[in-house]
Motif scaffolding. Structure first.
Motif, PDB file in Angstrom:
ATOM      1  N   GLU A  40      -9.731 134.711 -32.709  1.00 18.28           N
ATOM      2  CA  GLU A  40      -9.394 133.619 -33.608  1.00 18.28           C
ATOM      3  C   GLU A  40      -8.701 132.503 -32.835  1.00 18.28           C
ATOM      4  OE1 GLU A  40      -7.943 134.297 -37.978  1.00 18.28           O
ATOM      5  OE2 GLU A  40      -6.168 134.093 -36.709  1.00 18.28           O
ATOM      6  N   ILE A  41      -8.990 131.269 -33.237  1.00 19.74           N
ATOM      7  CA  ILE A  41      -8.319 130.115 -32.660  1.00 19.74           C
ATOM      8  C   ILE A  41      -7.700 129.313 -33.801  1.00 19.74           C
ATOM      9  CG2 ILE A  41     -10.419 128.690 -32.680  1.00 19.74           C
ATOM     10  CD1 ILE A  41      -9.376 127.365 -30.106  1.00 19.74           C
ATOM     11  N   GLN A  42      -6.489 128.799 -33.584  1.00 16.08           N
ATOM     12  CA  GLN A  42      -5.796 128.026 -34.617  1.00 16.08           C
ATOM     13  C   GLN A  42      -5.759 126.556 -34.234  1.00 16.08           C
ATOM     14  OE1 GLN A  42      -2.318 129.582 -36.693  1.00 16.08           O
ATOM     15  NE2 GLN A  42      -1.210 127.712 -36.179  1.00 16.08           N
ATOM     16  N   LEU A  43      -6.136 125.701 -35.189  1.00 14.23           N
ATOM     17  CA  LEU A  43      -6.070 124.252 -35.030  1.00 14.23           C
ATOM     18  C   LEU A  43      -4.863 123.756 -35.812  1.00 14.23           C
ATOM     19  CD1 LEU A  43      -9.757 123.607 -36.178  1.00 14.23           C
ATOM     20  CD2 LEU A  43      -9.021 124.369 -33.926  1.00 14.23           C
ATOM     21  N   SER A  44      -4.112 122.821 -35.262  1.00 11.70           N
ATOM     22  CA  SER A  44      -2.953 122.290 -35.976  1.00 11.70           C
ATOM     23  C   SER A  44      -2.666 120.892 -35.494  1.00 11.70           C
ATOM     24  CB  SER A  44      -1.729 123.187 -35.767  1.00 11.70           C
ATOM     25  OG  SER A  44      -1.385 123.253 -34.392  1.00 11.70           O
ATOM     26  N   GLY A  45      -1.861 120.171 -36.256  1.00 16.32           N
ATOM     27  CA  GLY A  45      -1.500 118.830 -35.855  1.00 16.32           C
ATOM     28  C   GLY A  45      -0.592 118.171 -36.862  1.00 16.32           C
ATOM     29  N   THR A  46      -0.208 116.933 -36.577  1.00 20.27           N
ATOM     30  CA  THR A  46       0.672 116.181 -37.457  1.00 20.27           C
ATOM     31  C   THR A  46      -0.030 114.916 -37.927  1.00 20.27           C
ATOM     32  OG1 THR A  46       1.627 115.012 -35.560  1.00 20.27           O
ATOM     33  CG2 THR A  46       2.735 117.028 -36.299  1.00 20.27           C
ATOM     34  N   VAL A  47       0.380 114.440 -39.090  1.00 21.27           N
ATOM     35  CA  VAL A  47      -0.165 113.218 -39.679  1.00 21.27           C
ATOM     36  C   VAL A  47       0.985 112.442 -40.301  1.00 21.27           C
ATOM     37  CG1 VAL A  47      -2.408 114.251 -40.186  1.00 21.27           C
ATOM     38  CG2 VAL A  47      -0.601 114.370 -41.886  1.00 21.27           C
TER      39      VAL A  47
END
Length: 557
Positions: A40-47
């Motif tokens: 599994e790979i997790q994508l994340s970020g801020t907006v």
């Protein structure tokens, strides 16, 4: 919801494999740089706090779309987990590109799906150029550098990923078989397409391998060929196994530049990512049930390293998909329909089913699926019209007065009845002719029923009373039957061949309605109460549902 879809489509146009620098207020991060199949790979970020949904795409090494999702930010951040499938066809080894975008800002990151045995290539994949067992690989001792195109389409054509050989593919009588390149794409060259266009009568058919839909294979052809098809008024038909996608001439707007090409990706596999998108779309509505039948179509215009996605078609495409025997047995045709899936909700498209295939038209492409809509109402429990209402609700022809109630015994107005008839015609795929001026003095230009009433008048379904329609009057049984019989002309209603009805109140039926009542009885559209027709009585919402259901063919989506 349409505004939401439009926003997503507009954003997808700017999400290309080309990296774009974004402002510091929008970020993207990946949990790992390398991942193995099954992990599994997790994508994340801020907006920014007021940002709209973030659209995330993951692109495979062969430039097909592996994953797409719309993520709603929470308190200025977004995240998603993606499982890499074990299947090598869906998750080939190599470099994947993640593109995230929101409010015209984009960020791009890369990760690799790696071979735990080392090498970064799939030793079981004969199309992998690094595979020493590939007979077309120049490094293979059994083949000292032979890289000539193979007419068998076995994947031996080594090509520049930005060009298509002019003679790629074969054609005969307007039917084209593309050629497979070493990187897994199916290619059609300009000369081959020109030959097919000259041979064709009304369409050019491209025959793809049977497993195309399951493997998510990409077809590429020169963009100029679409203009050539348009000039000759020829449709483009893609076939694989027993399924087809038919693009009318000029359906796809594309540049005629010599170096531009069109890529079309077809995928009918219910992958883990497709399941995730579907589950996310259905989580707020338990009345929907997935059937496991899904179709993803992606169209790109590629010029050099720039790729622009084409979602909206200038003319709707016609899609026909074959169901497996298991799918056909499992699907309840009276409750099933085709829906567009956008990651947040589902939008009804319609569709018909016949002899194990379902057919629908698409004005734009992304994910489509067959769902069963099993809507129940508290006031229809055990009611004699419950099954008819349930079937028509699944076709989006009738709806409740609220989420829990249908009010089956409430009378219906003339405008309401005609609106239901026109919805039924639209569901059947019938196109209403361009209506002229409004023929009724009492039908306001901005009323909810104006288009339906004027359309029904142009089809001869209603005629009114001396220039008036009386839209808010409660419709009588004889008025309803006249309109019903006129509507039945647009359906293949198999008559019951019953003798003329022996209603005790036959003399109470208006002369202008008598013939229609006899026809409706003969065709099995009405039954009466067993002794009387009650021509001047009102029609209830329950009775209307049963009448309309009798118009429709059995086994229709």
């Amino acid at each position: 919801m349409k505004k939401y879809i439009a926003a997503i489509m507009a954003l997808l146009f700017v999400l290309s494999p080309v990296s774009a620098r974004a402002a510091a207020s929008f970020t993207l991060a990946l949990s790992v740089d390398e991942v193995q199949r099954g992990e599994e790979i997790q994508l994340s970020g801020t907006v920014t706090n007021n940002a709209k949904d973030v659209v995330v795409k993951i692109i495979r090494p062969n430039q097909t779309t592996f994953y797409i999702n719309a993520i709603t930010p929470v308190q200025g951040s977004y995240t998603a987990k993606v499982t890499i499938p074990d299947d090598k066809d869906f998750a080939p080894f190599g470099l994947y590109q993640v593109v995230a975008g929101s409010d015209n800002l984009t960020e791009t990151k890369n990760f690799k799906v790696i071979d735990p045995n080392g090498g970064g290539t799939d030793p079981t994949d004969p199309t992998d150029p690094g595979n020493p067992t590939d007979p077309t690989n120049p490094g293979n001792p059994s083949n000292p550098g032979d890289t000539q195109p193979d007419d068998s389409g076995s994947g031996s054509t080594p090509t520049d990923p930005n060009t298509i050989p002019t003679n790629a593919g074969k054609t005969a009588d307007g039917i084209v078989q593309p050629e497979k390149s070493t990187d897994g794409r199916y290619l059609l060259g300009s000369e081959t397409m020109n030959q097919a266009i000259q041979q064709a009568k009304d369409s050019v058919t491209v025959q793809l391998p049977a497993a195309t839909g399951d493997a998510g294979t990409a077809l590429e052809l020169p963009a100029k060929s679409l203009q050539d098809l348009k000039d000759k008024n020829l449709d483009l038909i893609l076939t694989y196994e027993n399924s087809t996608v038919r693009f009318p001439a000029s359906a796809i707007s594309a540049s005629g530049e010599q170096q531009s090409r069109i890529r079309i990706d077809l995928n009918t596999a219910l992958t883990s990512d497709a399941k995730s998108l579907l589950n996310q779309s259905l989580q707020s509505n338990p009345d929907y049930k997935s059937t496991g039948v899904i179709l993803s179509v992606e169209i790109k215009l590629i010029t050099g390293d720039n790729a622009v996605e084409i979602h909206h078609l200038d003319k709707p495409a016609v899609v026909t998909m074959a169901l497996t025997e298991e799918q056909e047995k499992a699907i309840r045709s009276d409750l099933a329909g085709v829906y567009h899936v956008n990651g947040t909700n589902v939008e009804y498209v319609g569709g018909t089913v016949s002899k194990g295939t379902f057919t629908f038209t698409a004005e734009h492409f992304s994910y489509y699926t067959i769902l069963e809509y099993n809507k129940t109402f508290a006031d229809l429990a055990g009611h004699w019209a419950a099954k008819s209402v349930q079937s028509l609700a699944a076709k989006q022809i009738v709806e409740g007065v609220d989420e829990q109630h249908y009010e089956p015994n409430r009378s219906i107005t003339r405008a309401e009845f005609v609106t239901l008839l026109m919805r039924t015609l639209k569901w059947s795929g019938h196109t209403t002719p361009q209506a002229g001026s409004n023929p009724f003095s009492d039908v306001a230009a901005n009323a909810y029923y104006t288009e339906q009433v004027t359309g029904a008048a142009s089809l001869g379904i209603v005629s009114g009373y001396n220039g008036a329609f009386r839209p808010n009057d409660i419709i009588t049984r004889e008025e309803a039957v006249v309109a019903l019989v006129q509507t039945a002309k647009y359906f293949n209603v198999v008559g019951a061949n019953k003798a003329e009805p022996a209603f005790a109140d036959t003399n109470d039926i208006s002369s202008w309605a008598a013939a229609a009542v006899n026809q409706a009885w003969s065709k099995g559209l009405i039954e009466g109460d067993g002794a009387r027709f009650n021509p001047k009585s009102s029609v209830t919402r329950a009775e209307v549902a049963v009448m309309i259901t009798r118009l429709l063919p059995n086994g229709s989506l």
